[in-house]
Every structure is written in C-alpha cells, then in structure tokens.
Design a protein around this motif. Structure first.
Motif, PDB file in Angstrom:
ATOM      1  N   ILE A   1      30.577  41.838  36.266  1.00 50.96           N
ATOM      2  CA  ILE A   1      29.834  40.570  36.322  1.00 50.96           C
ATOM      3  C   ILE A   1      28.698  40.505  35.304  1.00 50.96           C
ATOM      4  CG2 ILE A   1      28.457  39.075  37.819  1.00 50.96           C
ATOM      5  CD1 ILE A   1      31.503  39.325  38.428  1.00 50.96           C
ATOM      6  N   ASP A   2      28.647  39.393  34.607  1.00 56.15           N
ATOM      7  CA  ASP A   2      27.508  39.033  33.753  1.00 56.15           C
ATOM      8  C   ASP A   2      26.659  38.049  34.556  1.00 56.15           C
ATOM      9  OD1 ASP A   2      25.728  37.826  31.978  1.00 56.15           O
ATOM     10  OD2 ASP A   2      27.130  37.894  30.290  1.00 56.15           O
TER      11      ASP A   2
ATOM     12  N   LYS B   1      25.059  34.892  32.906  1.00 56.25           N
ATOM     13  CA  LYS B   1      26.025  33.841  32.616  1.00 56.25           C
ATOM     14  C   LYS B   1      26.406  33.087  33.885  1.00 56.25           C
ATOM     15  CE  LYS B   1      30.348  32.928  30.172  1.00 56.25           C
ATOM     16  NZ  LYS B   1      31.455  33.517  29.368  1.00 56.25           N
TER      17      LYS B   1
ATOM     18  N   ARG C   1      26.722  44.644  32.963  1.00 55.36           N
ATOM     19  CA  ARG C   1      28.137  44.373  32.763  1.00 55.36           C
ATOM     20  C   ARG C   1      28.709  45.459  31.867  1.00 55.36           C
ATOM     21  NH1 ARG C   1      32.250  39.909  30.354  1.00 55.36           N
ATOM     22  NH2 ARG C   1      33.442  39.765  32.283  1.00 55.36           N
TER      23      ARG C   1
ATOM     24  N   GLU D   1      36.761  34.181  36.548  1.00 55.71           N
ATOM     25  CA  GLU D   1      36.961  34.316  35.110  1.00 55.71           C
ATOM     26  C   GLU D   1      36.491  35.676  34.620  1.00 55.71           C
ATOM     27  OE1 GLU D   1      38.426  32.383  32.699  1.00 55.71           O
ATOM     28  OE2 GLU D   1      39.225  31.340  34.469  1.00 55.71           O
ATOM     29  N   GLN D   2      35.382  36.149  35.140  1.00 61.66           N
ATOM     30  CA  GLN D   2      34.852  37.442  34.700  1.00 61.66           C
ATOM     31  C   GLN D   2      35.663  38.610  35.247  1.00 61.66           C
ATOM     32  OE1 GLN D   2      30.598  37.554  35.394  1.00 61.66           O
ATOM     33  NE2 GLN D   2      30.222  35.880  33.949  1.00 61.66           N
TER      34      GLN D   2
ATOM     35  N   ASP E   1      38.585  39.941  33.119  1.00 62.55           N
ATOM     36  CA  ASP E   1      38.344  40.867  32.008  1.00 62.55           C
ATOM     37  C   ASP E   1      38.554  42.325  32.379  1.00 62.55           C
ATOM     38  OD1 ASP E   1      37.731  38.682  30.452  1.00 62.55           O
ATOM     39  OD2 ASP E   1      35.558  38.879  30.692  1.00 62.55           O
TER      40      ASP E   1
END
Length: 559
Positions: free
Chosen positions: A350-351, A354, A387, A427-428, A431
C-alpha cells in the motif's frame, strides 16, 4: 497557586505537577482529571482555563420549528446491539447514557451526578442523578442502571460492551463443549457476584478484578444506552426513555420522526419536532437534498460532497479531527490469510499517501496498521510500513503464493469514500499479484455480513482512547472482533495497558501491542480520516462531534 482537594483521587496532584512542568498538556490533564472523578468545573479551574459554555445560551436560542437531518436509517434490533453511529443517533434522542464524552474527548457525568474511583482504579462508585424521570413518569434508579449493566454483560445478548468489560468486569471460561474443530468453546461471565453492586437506590458500585482507567468512557460507548427494563430491548415508536424526545415514527430506509418532551430533565429541547430523512446510498442525493433545502443538514459529508456544497450560500461546513478510519481486514483462519507473511505482504503493497489523495482528496493522514492514532494519548511512534513491492512479493512466495492469489473483498457503496478506498487498494494489491474482486453490497446486506465476510473493508468510528478500539475490535472473542483475531500475548498486554493511568507509561505497553499488530495483525489500515458535514446556516447550536453523534436537543432553527 493551584490547590488540590485532598478528597480527590491521589493521582490528581501528580497530574497537576505534570501539567505545570509541561510534560502533559492542559487537554490531557482535563481528560485524566475528569476520568478520575474531578468535576469539569474543578478540572478547568485546576488547569487555569475558563470552562467552555454549552454553545449558545438557552435563553438566546430560538424556540419551536422542525429540523430535518439526512442520515441512513437502519434496522434496530436492540439498543444494546447498536453497531453503527447512525443507529445510535436514532436511539440517543430517546434513551441516554450515564456519561458523555464531549467533542474535546473530555468525559462528563450525564445520567450520573458524579463518580469516584479508588486509588488502585478497581472500585468505581457511580452516583445516579435523583432528578431524572422516565418519560412515562417513573424515577430513574440504581436498579435500572444495574439491570442495563448486567444485560449488556450477558453473552446471550451479544452486546459489544463485552469486549470493553472483559478484563475487569467479565472473565472468560470454558463451557465444557467443543466447536466443530474440536477446540474448547468459551463464554463470559461476571468475574464475581458483586462485580456490579447496589449500594443504595441511587448508587452503584463496580468492583473490578483489575485496574481500569476508561470506565467513564466505556459507559459512553454507543450501545451503552440506559433503556427501560420493562421494554427488555424493544425499540420503536413510543419507546420509553429518559431523553429529550419521543419517537413517533421509525421506518427502516425511510426515516424517523420525533416530538419534543415538555418535561425533559435537562437543557432543551428547543425544537418542536425533529426528523431523520434517509437519502439512500447515492452521495448525490445528499447534495441535491441540501441544494433544494429538502433537509437542513447531513449527519456526514465526504470530501466530494463538501466540494460540491461549500459554495452554497445557505450551507455551513464543519470539520473535526477524529480517530475515524477504515481497515481492510482479513480472517486469519482463512487459507489465504493464515500465514502472517501474507498479511504483512498486503500491508507492504500500500502507498498510503496515494490512497489518501485519491479516496479522500487529501482529507486524512497516513495510518500505521495497528489502529492506534497519533492523537491517542497512549500512542507510541513505531516505524511505518513503507510501500515495498519486492518485499511483499517475496513474503507471498515464502508463504506459498509465488503467483499471488485471487480473493473477494466486501464493501458498501455509501459513503462513497469507502468504495473509493476499496478500489484504490485493489489497484495497489494488483502490483504484488493479488487480484481483489470488489463486492459492493447494498448497505442493508453489508450490515448483515460485516463481521463474517472473510475479507472486507470496514469503517471504524472515533474512540478517545486506543485501548477502547483495540478491546472492541481485536480482543479474542469480542463481539466486534470482525477479523476473528486471537492472540494471547495481545490480550494480556491490552489488559495490562487498560490499568495504567499514566499515558506515558501506558504507551510503553502500547508499543508492544502496536508491534504485535504490525507483525501479526489482521488489518491493512491506510489512513486516519478528517470528519466533516454540512448544516444549513439557520441551524443554531450545532457542533460537530468526532463520533458523528447528533444531539438534537441542543439545536434550534432560526426564522
């Protein structure tokens, strides 16, 4: 020179010294002094600051009229089972609490006149007000209070108060039965026959098995309503209560209507009538209702709604710092989440900055995956989870998921920031090879599964102390332990922390608790949220409470 009443708790002089030396601030002094039974007036005097008023003076408040606030109206099965602020807001206009924690997180007597606590924090004597009557005429007594306290302690009721009372009023025991996995079944009971004791008709004593600093704040946890024993948990139109209004109509998904009591024991109400209007899940409905003056305010407005309404000439915007948050919580007993390395990987994915910018339009600060906020007095600063995609992938591979996995996340569409957060997190997670399918359920369906879904996004409300949130959400077998988390070391440390008066000393234990949560815990926690709402400028006496609570008897409508 500041003087201290010798009859007060023995720790008060220490608090005064700490405040004088600058080791604690005035607000922390006020919080602790009032919890230890010092009246608000005396505490403010000791702090050397004027006591704030209750908003506009009663004589100056407009009288009469109807106030309409937009808010979701959910099914209420029992006031002692209230699990959302919206439910409590419906009930609190009719039924009341023994205490009240104000918008500055200072706790006052309410249906109580005062309380006293022993030096060891194990004996709390609660003095019930003698001037309070139920709407139907009977005086409020210690018997009513004891009935309510014992009822929320009954595991068969299922109140979340069990999570708060476990460790000092309640104790767990093995029932002698086993669950489907062969593990011993556990239940809870009062730790002693006199744990809740009647002293006289207006005095109740709590005899605790261990020290507990947060008793007055626990008594303001939103299911801890004092309800009429004769109604035995039923709530609806014409429900009896000690509060300022009579509820005349309640329809789930539509709204609630009230009329003012003329014999209310406290200040107000100033309105003739009051109502909630359920505007549904669509955030645009709130904007439209405010624009058309269909409602006079909203119980909550997110950043998108605020941006749309802040330039309406008749609208006032309110914001307050809170410990409101949201967690993506995993059930550790589910195959994909059993290995703590998977849970760690989800955190490393997780960012947070953002997420805050995208989901909240910047109206938040990063959280640290342990559900203890920097504004909590016992907060201990630990290294944050940065992250780190490569580290997350390695953790997944070591746990047996080198190619990631796919899983469903349950959320709800209202308020919209929750759904936006779920989408950004999904979305994260991509990744690191984790595909999350968002299952956005209508709010009514979501409320039915929020504690049972194996992976969900859940909003958590404001609590003035971290030990309250942790005992509600993560203590083993707590009613609101939605992640099914169980860690004996965590439970032991939490009980220890609950009995430590000095927040600096408590933070030393809290650092260990936070470390357990970051290493082993069941949540990804991206942020702490700024809470906001809107009211028509003709609404007088409104102050935004960090817990999203509505106090309709304090408000008035100007012509």
């Amino acid at each position: 020179m500041t003087t201290v009443d010798k009859s007060q708790h023995s720790y008060i002089p220490t608090l005064v010294e700490q405040m004088s030396s600058g080791s604690i601030g005035r607000r922390e002094f006020l919080r602790k002094a009032t919890l230890l039974g010092v009246s608000a007036a005396a505490a403010y005097s000791l702090a050397g600051v004027p006591m704030p008023g209750d908003g506009a003076r009663a004589d100056d408040m407009p009288k009469g009229g109807n106030l309409r606030i937009g808010m979701r109206c959910m099914e209420i099965k029992d006031p002692h089972l209230a699990d959302f602020a919206e439910k409590s807001n419906v009930i609190r206009q009719v039924c009341e609490y023994l205490t009240l924690t104000d918008r500055n997180n200072i706790t006052h007597p309410y249906l109580l006149e005062k309380w006293e606590v022993s030096d060891d924090l194990k004996t709390w004597t609660l003095h019930v007000r003698k001037d309070v009557k139920w709407r139907k005429g009977r005086p409020l007594t210690a018997d009513d209070v004891i009935w309510n306290l014992k009822r929320v302690c009954d595991p068969a009721i299922g109140s979340s108060m069990l999570g708060l009372f476990t460790g000092y009023l309640m104790q767990e025991y093995e029932t002698g039965e086993k669950d489907e996995k062969g593990n011993p079944k556990k239940s809870s009971k009062l730790w002693a026959d006199n744990a809740i004791e009647k002293v006289d008709d207006h005095t109740v004593r709590l005899n605790c098995s261990s020290p507990q600093i947060a008793v007055p704040e626990h008594l303001y946890h939103y299911p801890m309503f004092i309800i009429d024993p004769e109604e035995n948990g039923a709530f609806g139109a014409d429900a009896n209560g000690t509060g300022p209004f009579v509820i005349t109509e309640y329809v789930v998904g539509k709204g609630a209507k009230y009329k003012a009591r003329t014999d209310y024991w406290g200040t107000g109400p100033y309105l003739d009538t009051f109502e909630y209007v359920d505007l549904g899940d669509n955030p645009g409905a709130g904007i439209a209702a405010m624009a058309s003056k269909q409602v006079d305010g909203l119980s909550e407005a997110d950043a998108v709604q605020i941006n749309a309404m802040k330039n309406f000439p008749h609208v006032a915007v309110y914001q307050v710092e809170t410990t409101q948050t949201v967690v993506a919580r995993m059930h550790p007993d589910i195959d994909q989440f059993k290995d703590k390395r998977v849970r760690q990987a989800m955190r490393y994915a997780i960012d947070r900055d953002k997420v805050i910018q995208t989901a909240l339009l910047g109206a938040g600060i990063p959280a640290e995956d342990h559900h203890v906020a920097p504004s909590h007095p016992e907060y201990a600063a630990l290294p944050k989870y940065p992250r780190d995609i490569e580290k997350a992938k390695k953790l997944l591979a070591d746990a047996g998921y080198p190619d990631g996995f796919e899983f469903d996340m349950v959320t709800r569409p209202d308020p919209i920031w929750e759904l936006n957060t779920a989408q950004v997190l999904a979305e994260q997670f991509k990744d690191i090879g984790v595909k999350i399918n968002i299952k956005s359920l209508p709010s009514a369906q979501y409320w039915e599964v929020w504690t049972t879904a194996p992976f969900s996004l859940t909003a958590w409300g404001h609590r003035p102390l971290a030990i309250m949130t942790l005992s509600l959400a993560y203590r083993s077998n707590a009613a609101w332990n939605e992640s099914n988390y169980s860690n004996a070391d965590f439970d032991k440390l939490l009980t220890e922390a609950e009995g430590i008066l000095d927040p600096k000393e408590r933070s030393k234990v809290m650092a260990k608790i936070e470390a357990i949560m970051q290493d082993d815990g069941p949540i990804v926690q991206p942020f702490w949220r700024v809470f906001s709402t809107v009211m028509d400028k003709k609404v007088k006496g409104f102050e935004l409470h960090p817990s999203q609570y509505i106090f309709a008897h304090q408000y008035a409508i100007s012509a």
